[in-house]
Scaffold this motif. Sequence first.
Motif, short mmCIF file in Angstrom:
data_model
loop_
_atom_site.label_atom_id
_atom_site.label_comp_id
_atom_site.label_asym_id
_atom_site.label_seq_id
_atom_site.Cartn_x
_atom_site.Cartn_y
_atom_site.Cartn_z
N LEU A 1 0.93 -1.14 -0.03
CA LEU A 1 0.14 0.02 -0.01
C LEU A 1 0.95 1.27 -0.01
CD1 LEU A 1 -2.99 1.49 0.39
CD2 LEU A 1 -2.41 1.16 2.78
N VAL A 2 0.52 2.07 -0.89
CA VAL A 2 1.30 3.42 -1.04
C VAL A 2 0.50 4.58 -1.43
CG1 VAL A 2 1.89 3.06 -3.46
CG2 VAL A 2 3.61 4.37 -2.17
N GLN A 3 0.94 5.69 -0.77
CA GLN A 3 -0.01 6.92 -1.12
C GLN A 3 0.45 7.55 -2.63
OE1 GLN A 3 1.08 9.77 1.95
NE2 GLN A 3 -0.33 8.90 3.20
N PRO A 4 -0.69 8.08 -3.11
CA PRO A 4 -0.13 8.84 -4.61
C PRO A 4 0.85 9.58 -4.47
CG PRO A 4 -2.59 8.85 -4.03
CD PRO A 4 -1.88 8.31 -2.62
N GLY A 5 1.90 9.38 -5.51
CA GLY A 5 3.07 9.95 -5.75
C GLY A 5 4.11 9.11 -4.99
N GLY A 6 4.07 8.10 -4.48
CA GLY A 6 5.02 7.36 -3.78
C GLY A 6 5.67 6.38 -4.90
N SER A 7 6.61 5.47 -4.29
CA SER A 7 7.24 4.57 -5.02
C SER A 7 7.29 3.24 -4.39
CB SER A 7 8.80 5.18 -5.35
OG SER A 7 8.93 6.33 -5.74
N ARG B 1 -0.03 -6.34 -15.42
CA ARG B 1 -0.77 -6.06 -14.24
C ARG B 1 -2.26 -6.16 -14.69
NH1 ARG B 1 -0.39 0.45 -14.01
NH2 ARG B 1 -1.37 1.04 -15.90
N GLN B 2 -3.20 -6.37 -13.58
CA GLN B 2 -4.60 -6.73 -13.73
C GLN B 2 -5.61 -6.06 -12.60
OE1 GLN B 2 -5.75 -10.72 -14.15
NE2 GLN B 2 -7.78 -10.23 -15.07
N ALA B 3 -5.93 -5.35 -12.95
CA ALA B 3 -6.80 -4.23 -12.10
C ALA B 3 -8.11 -5.21 -11.88
CB ALA B 3 -7.02 -3.06 -12.31
N PRO B 4 -8.97 -4.92 -10.92
CA PRO B 4 -10.38 -5.63 -10.70
C PRO B 4 -11.08 -5.45 -11.70
CG PRO B 4 -9.42 -4.75 -8.51
CD PRO B 4 -8.87 -4.22 -9.57
N GLY B 5 -11.69 -6.48 -12.44
CA GLY B 5 -12.81 -6.29 -13.52
C GLY B 5 -12.25 -5.80 -14.60
N LYS B 6 -10.75 -5.80 -14.92
CA LYS B 6 -10.40 -5.57 -16.31
C LYS B 6 -9.44 -6.61 -16.61
CE LYS B 6 -10.15 -0.37 -15.42
NZ LYS B 6 -9.42 0.91 -15.45
N MET C 1 8.74 1.67 -9.60
CA MET C 1 7.68 2.44 -10.25
C MET C 1 7.73 3.79 -9.26
SD MET C 1 4.74 -0.57 -10.02
CE MET C 1 4.88 -0.64 -8.26
N ALA C 2 7.51 4.79 -9.62
CA ALA C 2 7.60 6.29 -9.21
C ALA C 2 6.13 6.97 -9.52
CB ALA C 2 8.70 6.63 -9.52
N THR C 3 6.14 7.95 -8.88
CA THR C 3 4.76 8.77 -9.05
C THR C 3 3.54 7.80 -9.38
OG1 THR C 3 6.56 10.36 -10.29
CG2 THR C 3 4.07 11.08 -10.10
N LEU C 4 3.27 7.10 -8.44
CA LEU C 4 2.14 6.21 -8.61
C LEU C 4 0.96 6.95 -8.27
CD1 LEU C 4 3.74 3.21 -6.55
CD2 LEU C 4 2.72 3.01 -8.89
N LYS C 5 0.13 6.40 -9.23
CA LYS C 5 -1.28 7.11 -9.12
C LYS C 5 -2.45 5.90 -8.81
CE LYS C 5 0.08 9.62 -13.26
NZ LYS C 5 -0.38 9.78 -14.76
N PRO C 6 -3.50 6.36 -8.26
CA PRO C 6 -4.74 5.42 -7.92
C PRO C 6 -4.92 4.29 -9.03
CG PRO C 6 -5.10 7.42 -6.92
CD PRO C 6 -3.95 7.65 -8.20
N GLN D 1 0.42 -7.48 -5.11
CA GLN D 1 -0.58 -6.56 -5.02
C GLN D 1 0.11 -5.33 -4.83
OE1 GLN D 1 -3.96 -6.71 -5.72
NE2 GLN D 1 -4.09 -4.46 -5.63
N VAL D 2 -0.40 -4.25 -5.54
CA VAL D 2 0.04 -2.81 -5.60
C VAL D 2 -1.41 -2.08 -5.31
CG1 VAL D 2 1.05 -0.80 -6.63
CG2 VAL D 2 2.16 -3.06 -6.77
N THR D 3 -1.42 -1.40 -4.18
CA THR D 3 -2.57 -0.51 -3.84
C THR D 3 -2.16 0.87 -3.81
OG1 THR D 3 -3.67 -2.45 -2.95
CG2 THR D 3 -4.58 -0.21 -2.49
N VAL D 4 -2.59 1.77 -4.59
CA VAL D 4 -2.24 3.38 -4.28
C VAL D 4 -3.56 4.04 -3.85
CG1 VAL D 4 -1.17 5.37 -5.63
CG2 VAL D 4 -0.57 2.89 -6.43
N SER D 5 -3.35 4.26 -2.64
CA SER D 5 -4.56 5.06 -1.96
C SER D 5 -4.17 5.94 -0.88
CB SER D 5 -5.52 3.99 -1.37
OG SER D 5 -6.65 4.85 -0.85
N SER D 6 -4.62 7.02 -0.74
CA SER D 6 -4.37 7.96 0.43
C SER D 6 -5.37 7.46 1.60
CB SER D 6 -4.73 9.50 0.15
OG SER D 6 -5.99 9.57 -0.48
#
Length: 115
Positions: A11-17, A38-43, A83-88, A110-115
């Motif tokens: 789990l990382v905040q937006p903008g993190g690495s 990568r595979q996001a839920p439903g995609k 990975m840098a400057t991660l986005k949701p 699993q990579v989760t980008v969330s604040s």
Amino acid sequence: QVQLVESGGGLVQPGGSLRLSCAANGFRFLIEGMAWYRQAPGKERELVAHISYDGLITNVADSVKGRFDISRENAKRTVVLQMATLKPEDTAMYYCNTWPRASSWGQGTQVTVSS
């Protein structure tokens, strides 16, 4: 038997690495191109980046260009996704595999980008 073990997600905040690592065994790693998907839920699963067998040629998807970088350490049979400057929208399960033809899939990380 192809064995791919991904690690480094979290789990990382937006903008993190994050730095993802893939340990590869059971095949001739030194002559295989490798890739991260990568595979996001439903995609559907999508190609994120790939690298040639010798590490000299790399390519990343437009959606991550300038933010993600792929590399490999052949002596360690490892492929890395920096990975840098991660986005949701980067939130997904990340997998490595051979490229261009995929082998059996590992468990992913699993990579989760969330604040």
